[in-house]
Scaffold this motif. Structure first.
Motif, PDB file in Angstrom:
ATOM      1  N   ALA A  69       0.830  -1.204   0.000  1.00 54.23           N
ATOM      2  CA  ALA A  69       0.000   0.000   0.000  1.00 54.23           C
ATOM      3  C   ALA A  69       0.864   1.254   0.000  1.00 54.23           C
ATOM      4  CB  ALA A  69      -0.922  -0.007   1.220  1.00 54.23           C
ATOM      5  N   ALA A  81       4.081  -0.734   3.829  1.00 53.76           N
ATOM      6  CA  ALA A  81       2.771  -1.015   4.413  1.00 53.76           C
ATOM      7  C   ALA A  81       2.012  -1.991   3.537  1.00 53.76           C
ATOM      8  CB  ALA A  81       1.966   0.274   4.571  1.00 53.76           C
ATOM      9  N   GLU A  83      -2.024  -3.527   3.227  1.00 52.94           N
ATOM     10  CA  GLU A  83      -3.396  -3.348   3.691  1.00 52.94           C
ATOM     11  C   GLU A  83      -4.016  -4.681   4.065  1.00 52.94           C
ATOM     12  OE1 GLU A  83      -7.477  -2.029   1.570  1.00 52.94           O
ATOM     13  OE2 GLU A  83      -5.932  -0.463   1.635  1.00 52.94           O
ATOM     14  N   GLN A  97      -3.950  -0.379   7.390  1.00 53.27           N
ATOM     15  CA  GLN A  97      -2.608  -0.588   6.868  1.00 53.27           C
ATOM     16  C   GLN A  97      -1.676  -1.020   7.996  1.00 53.27           C
ATOM     17  OE1 GLN A  97      -1.186   2.831   4.723  1.00 53.27           O
ATOM     18  NE2 GLN A  97      -2.664   2.571   3.056  1.00 53.27           N
ATOM     19  N   TRP A  99       2.039  -1.329   8.968  1.00 56.11           N
ATOM     20  CA  TRP A  99       3.318  -0.747   8.573  1.00 56.11           C
ATOM     21  C   TRP A  99       4.483  -1.450   9.248  1.00 56.11           C
ATOM     22  CZ3 TRP A  99       4.798   3.446   5.450  1.00 56.11           C
ATOM     23  CH2 TRP A  99       3.751   4.124   4.817  1.00 56.11           C
TER      24      TRP A  99
END
Length: 387
Positions: A69, A81, A83, A97, A99
């Motif tokens: 993402a 990241a 999702e 998300q 990360w």
């Protein structure tokens, strides 16, 4: 590193075709591997290959290529990241998300921290020590393995996992009740989310039981979830007559009675089986959660010292209660475990109007056997008999 996207796949449940998803643990491992790779090569990626731990259904994928993402280089390393996608499962974390930030070093070690939006354990009894980020053991192992796979020998990395918006979403979960504060947990025992609507799941369970009956079986083992299956596998118990029943013990007992089953074993973690011992036959926490009240009552009946009882009652998890019980003496703990398995077996039998003989097996953390009811061993020996 980059392969064509891998379809997570579908699962047929009660005549419905539902799309699979992947866990927060898979997202974290993928994001961490991508960040480490980018930090090493000073580049950005659009997708990343992540290896899964397995241990679930035979048709589940063992690896996925997931889109990123976001991906960016930083002064210290890189960030990526992924999702979260729970498929057709009604998952509150879908769309968030996950990360990961990677900072490389020459230590040869991979260290893991939780950043913003990842909860922190504040009470004993969970699988993660107090003070640590709420990243469960399997996702921790996944993150380490996938990061190690993209780094050369001798290189290490500091990985920080964060979930923007995780703290707000966590307020709508059971995390605060479990003593996990400040965010969500990173979860997943197989890396894959298999979606199940309640009606579809019940229909699927009914079909599994009917298949056993059609083969002539009149005995079966009911396990509540993946942990129950893993417990049985570790003891090399034939899975041909094992059904994973989720929270629907009462429903499955009714179905088994109608199909003419004569003997059942209910195998469960203490967090599930203690509810059954008190006559709770849908074990989802939103239906009934009197685990600590029941354990406290059983401890009192077993002669526990009065000062122990409020400590048991105040525990947030059954695992914490187990630690207290065993710390107070092996005899006391054994007496409580015996009461749980014998009451669970007795009440499950009564639920079927006495038409099915039921035995029970109780286990705790790390799949440790805690107790078996009187006839469990006998039932196990005869389980393969085609009656």
């Amino acid at each position: 590193m980059i392969t064509p996207p891998v379809d997570v796949g579908y699962i047929d449940v009660g005549g419905k075709r539902l799309r699979r998803g992947y866990t927060t643990g898979t997202c974290a491992a993928a994001a961490a591997a991508a960040a480490a790779y980018m930090a090493l090569h000073a580049c950005t990626l659009e997708q990343v290959l992540v290896q899964l731990p397995g241990g679930g259904r035979a048709d589940e994928p063992r690896e996925l290529t997931l889109p990123l993402a976001a991906a960016r280089l930083t002064a210290q390393g890189a960030q990526a990241a992924v999702e979260k996608d729970g498929g057709d499962d009604p998952d509150i974390t879908t769309g968030l998300q996950i990360w990961a930030e990677a900072r490389l070093n020459d230590s040869g070690e991979i260290t893991l921290q939780g950043g913003a939006g990842v909860g922190r354990v504040t009470l004993p009894g969970l699988k993660i020590p107090v003070g640590e980020a709420a990243i469960n053991p399997t996702p921790r192992a996944m993150i380490a393995a996938n990061v190690r796979a993209v780094l050369p020998a001798g290189r290490g990395a500091e990985i920080v996992i964060s979930i923007p918006g995780g703290e707000e979403v966590a307020r709508r979960t059971f995390n605060p009740r479990l003593g996990i504060e400040g965010g969500l947990s990173i979860l997943g025992s197989t890396g894959i989310v298999n979606p199940m609507s309640e009606d579809a799941l019940k229909e699927s369970l009914r079909l599994e039981l009917r298949v056993l009956a059609a083969k002539g079986f009149r005995q079966a083992i009911f396990a509540f979830g993946n942990y129950g299956l893993q417990f049985l596998r570790e003891r090399r118990i034939d899975e041909a007559q094992v059904i994973k029943i989720s929270n629907y013990l009462g429903f499955m007992l009714d179905e088994a009675r109608q199909l003419g089953f004569r003997r059942l074993i209910v195998s469960g973690h203490i967090g599930k089986l203690v509810k059954v011992s008190a006559g709770i036959f849908n074990t989802h926490s939103r239906n009934a959660d009197a685990r600590l009240e029941i354990i406290t009552a059983y401890a009192a009946l077993a002669g526990a010292q009065p000062e122990l009882l409020p400590l048991l009652y105040q525990c947030r998890t059954t695992s914490a209660a187990v630690e207290l019980l065993e710390g107070a003496g092996a005899d006391l703990a054994a007496a409580v475990y015996r009461r749980i398995v014998e009451n669970a077996a007795r009440r499950a039998g009564l639920y079927t109007y006495g038409e099915i003989e039921v035995a029970a097996i109780l286990f705790g953390e790390q799949n440790r056997l805690l107790a078996t009811s009187a006839r469990a061993a006998e039932f196990l020996k005869e389980l393969k008999t085609n009656d």
